[in-house]
Design an enzyme around this catalytic site. Structure first.
Site, short mmCIF file in Angstrom:
data_model
loop_
_atom_site.label_atom_id
_atom_site.label_comp_id
_atom_site.label_asym_id
_atom_site.label_seq_id
_atom_site.Cartn_x
_atom_site.Cartn_y
_atom_site.Cartn_z
N GLU A 158 -9.50 -1.69 5.62
CA GLU A 158 -10.12 -1.38 6.91
C GLU A 158 -11.34 -2.28 7.14
O GLU A 158 -11.84 -2.90 6.19
CB GLU A 158 -10.53 0.09 6.93
CG GLU A 158 -9.36 1.07 6.80
CD GLU A 158 -8.54 1.21 8.09
OE1 GLU A 158 -8.39 0.23 8.84
OE2 GLU A 158 -8.03 2.33 8.34
N ASP B 119 -7.16 -2.50 14.43
CA ASP B 119 -8.56 -2.77 14.08
C ASP B 119 -8.71 -4.01 13.19
O ASP B 119 -9.78 -4.27 12.67
CB ASP B 119 -9.18 -1.55 13.38
CG ASP B 119 -8.45 -1.19 12.07
OD1 ASP B 119 -7.50 -1.91 11.68
OD2 ASP B 119 -8.84 -0.19 11.45
N ASP C 38 0.82 -1.21 0.00
CA ASP C 38 0.00 0.00 0.00
C ASP C 38 0.85 1.26 0.00
O ASP C 38 2.08 1.20 0.18
CB ASP C 38 -0.96 0.00 1.21
CG ASP C 38 -0.27 -0.44 2.51
OD1 ASP C 38 0.97 -0.37 2.60
OD2 ASP C 38 -0.99 -0.85 3.44
#
Ligand code: PGA
Length: 257
Positions: free
Chosen positions: A141, A134, A67
């Site tokens: 995400e 997370d 990324d």
């Protein structure tokens, strides 16, 4: 999924580096998927050491990073291009090193081109992953499609806060990133996820022992036939079966080592 618990990050990263060494010796033109963040730093230090002290040759190896931030000025010290240059690429020569271009004018075209490059390289043989607090892998995400491909994503406030330490001020953390998708990651031949520290313990427990869910993107590794998770003790603290994982690792038959 194989779970390997080590006393600390350095011990875990030495094992991962040996796995990479084995791959590169068997396949000098291997394709590695690389990650950024604090987690893989001891791994890159060990790869640099293997290169310098033991002559491990990466000159045929191609790399693809997971990324990159969108819109950071070229050479920004928090860009993942700069991170990789500093921690690995200036020390070890690779045949080619690909990172998504966060300054591309046409982001969807850049994402498609990245997928094409991976395919042209013959696919990723071994993908290194960290995990966000997370549960994100790459920058996928929570609620990311488990079938997603390389695309633009919007970071959650939590991830922006987690990554603020790499920037001058929290406001400077970009909102957008380009990331390989979960579907892209799952196509790698082997997937190796690293997680260190108690801040990762809940996400790791969800990924390894929780239900397969887009709300914990790392749980998608449950679908991968060759997924291995390397943990230190604090990151393993919330697993309910850690005695079993340790027993499996300590009693591996020779042919599996
Ligand atoms: P970290 O990031 O290694 O800096 O904790 C991991 C991630 O966000 O994937």
């Amino acid at each position: 999924m194989e779970v390997i618990i080590q006393p600390d990050a350095v011990a875990a990263c030495k094992l991962v580096a040996r796995q990479i060494e084995k791959l590169v010796k068997q396949k000098p033109h291997a394709v590695l998927g690389l990650a950024t963040g604090s987690t893989p730093l001891p791994l890159y230090a060990e790869l640099v050491r293997l290169h310098r002290e033991e002559g491990l040759d990466f000159s045929g190896v191609r790399t693809f990073n997971l990324d990159e931030y969108v819109g950071l000025p070229s050479g920004h010290p928090a860009s993942y291009r700069a991170f990789m240059q500093e921690n690995l690429f200036r020390h070890v020569r690779f045949a080619a090193s690909h990172i998504p271009d966060g300054l591309a004018e046409d982001i969807p075209a850049e994402c498609e081109a990245y997928e094409t490059e991976i395919r042209k390289a013959g696919g990723i043989d071994l993908q290194i992953l960290g995990i966000g607090s997370d549960g994100h892998i790459g920058f996928n995400e929570p609620a990311s499609s488990l079938a997603s491909r390389t695309r633009i994503k919007t970071l959650t406030p939590r991830t922006r806060a987690d990554n603020a330490r790499f920037f001058g001020t929290p406001e400077e953390v970009p909102h957008h990133v380009i990331t390989m998708g979960i579907g892209t990651i799952l196509e790698a031949g082997q997937v190796v996820m690293l997680a260190f520290g108690e801040g990762k313990a809940a996400a790791v427990a969800g990924a390894v022992e929780g239900p397969l869910s887009a709300m914990n993107p790392a749980s998608a590794l449950q679908l991968h036939p060759r997924g291995v998770v390397f943990l230190d003790e604090p990151a393993a603290a919330r697993l309910t079966r850690s005695d079993y994982y340790r027993w499996v690792f300590d009693n591996k038959p020779d042919w599996q080592k």
